[in-house]
Design a protein around this motif. Structure first.
Motif, short mmCIF file in Angstrom:
data_model
loop_
_atom_site.label_atom_id
_atom_site.label_comp_id
_atom_site.label_asym_id
_atom_site.label_seq_id
_atom_site.Cartn_x
_atom_site.Cartn_y
_atom_site.Cartn_z
N GLY A 249 4.82 0.69 2.23
CA GLY A 249 5.28 1.90 1.66
C GLY A 249 4.22 3.26 2.00
N THR A 250 4.69 4.34 1.37
CA THR A 250 3.95 5.55 1.85
C THR A 250 2.81 5.92 0.91
OG1 THR A 250 5.66 7.01 0.62
CG2 THR A 250 6.08 6.38 3.17
N VAL A 251 2.39 7.09 1.15
CA VAL A 251 1.18 7.53 0.33
C VAL A 251 1.45 9.35 -0.01
CG1 VAL A 251 -1.31 8.35 0.29
CG2 VAL A 251 -0.58 6.10 1.47
N CYS A 252 1.26 9.50 -1.13
CA CYS A 252 1.49 11.00 -1.77
C CYS A 252 0.61 12.03 -1.14
CB CYS A 252 1.85 10.89 -3.08
SG CYS A 252 2.22 12.68 -3.61
N ASP A 253 0.90 12.94 -0.79
CA ASP A 253 -0.12 14.13 -0.14
C ASP A 253 -0.82 14.59 -1.33
OD1 ASP A 253 1.51 15.76 -1.19
OD2 ASP A 253 2.36 16.75 0.67
N ASP A 254 -0.89 14.37 -2.62
CA ASP A 254 -1.57 15.11 -3.44
C ASP A 254 -2.96 14.78 -3.48
OD1 ASP A 254 0.98 16.08 -4.73
OD2 ASP A 254 0.76 14.61 -6.18
N ASP A 255 -3.97 15.86 -3.23
CA ASP A 255 -5.30 15.45 -3.26
C ASP A 255 -5.67 14.88 -1.90
OD1 ASP A 255 -5.32 16.75 -5.67
OD2 ASP A 255 -5.91 14.77 -6.64
N TRP A 256 -4.86 14.54 -0.94
CA TRP A 256 -5.26 13.97 0.25
C TRP A 256 -6.18 14.77 0.94
CZ3 TRP A 256 -4.76 9.12 2.24
CH2 TRP A 256 -5.06 8.64 3.53
N ASP A 257 -7.09 14.38 1.63
CA ASP A 257 -8.19 15.18 2.10
C ASP A 257 -8.87 14.55 3.67
OD1 ASP A 257 -10.12 13.78 1.34
OD2 ASP A 257 -10.78 15.11 -0.22
N MET A 258 -9.75 15.17 4.19
CA MET A 258 -10.41 14.68 5.52
C MET A 258 -10.93 13.24 5.23
SD MET A 258 -9.43 16.23 8.05
CE MET A 258 -10.41 16.38 9.41
N ARG A 259 -11.55 13.10 3.84
CA ARG A 259 -12.29 11.90 3.62
C ARG A 259 -11.39 10.72 3.70
NH1 ARG A 259 -16.07 13.56 -1.30
NH2 ARG A 259 -14.07 14.30 -2.03
N ASP A 260 -10.44 11.02 3.15
CA ASP A 260 -9.37 9.99 2.89
C ASP A 260 -8.78 9.41 4.60
OD1 ASP A 260 -9.48 10.32 0.06
OD2 ASP A 260 -7.92 11.69 0.11
N ALA A 261 -8.56 10.57 5.34
CA ALA A 261 -8.22 10.31 6.74
C ALA A 261 -9.16 9.78 7.43
CB ALA A 261 -7.64 11.88 7.17
N ALA A 262 -10.62 10.08 7.17
CA ALA A 262 -11.49 9.30 7.83
C ALA A 262 -11.54 7.88 7.96
CB ALA A 262 -13.00 9.97 7.72
N VAL A 263 -11.12 7.34 6.48
CA VAL A 263 -11.06 5.79 6.17
C VAL A 263 -10.00 5.27 7.06
CG1 VAL A 263 -10.65 4.44 4.27
CG2 VAL A 263 -12.39 5.96 4.09
N VAL A 264 -8.79 6.00 7.03
CA VAL A 264 -7.82 5.50 7.87
C VAL A 264 -8.09 5.39 9.10
CG1 VAL A 264 -5.20 5.63 8.46
CG2 VAL A 264 -6.04 6.09 6.02
N CYS A 265 -8.51 6.58 9.80
CA CYS A 265 -8.74 6.37 11.30
C CYS A 265 -9.57 5.16 11.69
CB CYS A 265 -9.17 7.85 11.73
SG CYS A 265 -7.95 9.01 11.46
N ARG A 266 -10.87 5.22 10.93
CA ARG A 266 -11.64 4.07 11.14
C ARG A 266 -11.14 2.83 10.99
NH1 ARG A 266 -15.51 5.94 8.13
NH2 ARG A 266 -15.00 4.71 6.38
N GLU A 267 -10.26 2.65 10.16
CA GLU A 267 -10.00 1.19 9.68
C GLU A 267 -9.00 0.88 10.90
OE1 GLU A 267 -6.94 -1.04 6.43
OE2 GLU A 267 -7.74 0.91 5.97
#
Length: 334
Positions: A249-267
């Motif tokens: 499933g997907t993730v909504c863009d509400d409140d999504w920021d670079m800290r959230d993105a950093a976790v995904v990229c690292r994972e």
């Protein structure tokens, strides 16, 4: 005169929550103690924030996954809690909001379960030589790591390894030392997992092997990751999707920021986050919208450990708001 010695006894209050029928005290069906009786918790609205409170209360580290539909078997006795809604900061599950003690529209096929990171202190298996959730299979045997022969490893064994490591389902079992030849000993037992065990230590084993195996036959394994970047021709770029309860499933863009993105990229082994894109930049997804208002600190090891409003029936999002991102790396997982 002689000194007076006081002995101070620190008594802990009776535990009010426990995890039952899992591989350790840090994994299993959630049960709470109320009015002197243990009862279960319904999986309606049960999410990672609720699980985080349980794991912390038990001294079991971070929440790794939430499991519904009585994954750890049906409970007995009362169903004490339903529609649990923790903020994530409570010291005990009993302090979280819910429908009220004993108030539910549930049955014992919908018991909530939790896996906490605390169980990972008993490491029985690892994957070596590949990106996250892939590599050469090695098991801990007599305090040393041993490789496993491809002839002694099948799809049922693979499912258990992937589950124990917090990865998605098994994608492929690889022979011929696909992730390089290991060192040390080759394991002299054969796993005979049924496929539903939570860790390989619980699988039956046979030690009546009739063949000799070398490191040329070390088995490798590809497990699905719990997060992926979809619908882009470039690696490490795309729409964020997570695997939950066997469905992407997907993730909504509400409140999504670079800290959230950093976790995904690292994972994903994709380096640092470069940019975040909302409003379905990589096209609208399909299936559930699993997470909304994600709030990572940036230090989490996996997106599923981040706080969010993971309330599938309560979000105000559509697939037109699916979030995407760009990572600096060029080589994502298989």
């Amino acid at each position: 005169g002689a000194p007076i010695v006081f002995t101070l006894y620190i008594l802990s209050s009776t535990d009010s929550v426990r995890l039952v029928d899992g591989s350790s005290h840090c994994a299993g069906r959630v049960e709470v103690l109320h009015r002197g009786q243990w009862g279960s918790v319904c999986d309606d609205d049960w999410d990672m924030r609720d699980a985080a409170v349980v794991c912390r209360e038990l001294g079991c580290g971070e929440a790794v996954d939430v499991l519904g539909n009585s994954h750890f078997g049906p409970g007995s006795g009362p169903i004490w809690m339903d529609d649990v809604d923790c903020s994530g900061s409570e010291s005990t599950l009993k302090n979280c909001r819910s429908a009220g003690w004993g108030k539910h529209n549930c049955n014992q096929t919908k018991n909530a379960g939790v896996i906490c990171s605390g169980k990972l202190q008993y490491i029985w298996v690892r994957l070596v030589g590949g990106p996250r959730c892939s590599g050469r299979v090695e098991v801990l045997h007599e305090n040393t790591w041993a490789t496993v022969c491809v002839e002694d490893f099948d799809q049922q064994d693979a499912e258990v390894v992937c589950r124990e490591l917090g990865c998605g389902p098994s994608m492929e079992v690889l022979g011929a030392a696909a992730f390089g030849r290991g060192e040390g000993q080759v394991w002299t037992e054969e796993l005979q997992c049924r496929g539903n065990e939570s860790q390989i230590n619980l699988c039956p084993k046979s030690s009546t092997l009739t063949h000799d195996c070398s490191h040329d036959n070390d088995v490798g394994l590809l497990c699905a990751d719990m997060v992926r970047l979809a619908n882009s021709s470039r690696p490490c770029t795309g729409r964020v999707e997570i695997l939950h309860q066997g469905q992407w499933g997907t993730v909504c863009d509400d409140d999504w920021d670079m800290r959230d993105a950093a976790v995904v990229c690292r994972e994903l082994g994709c380096g640092e986050a470069v940019d975040v894109m909302g409003k379905a930049h990589f096209g609208p997804g399909s299936g559930p919208i699993w997470m909304n208002k994600v709030a990572c600190s940036g230090s989490e090891s996996t997106l599923k450990n981040c706080g969010s409003s993971r309330r599938v029936i309560k979000h105000d999002c559509s697939h037109d708001s699916d979030v995407g991102l760009v990572c600096a790396g060029k080589n994502c997982v298989f």
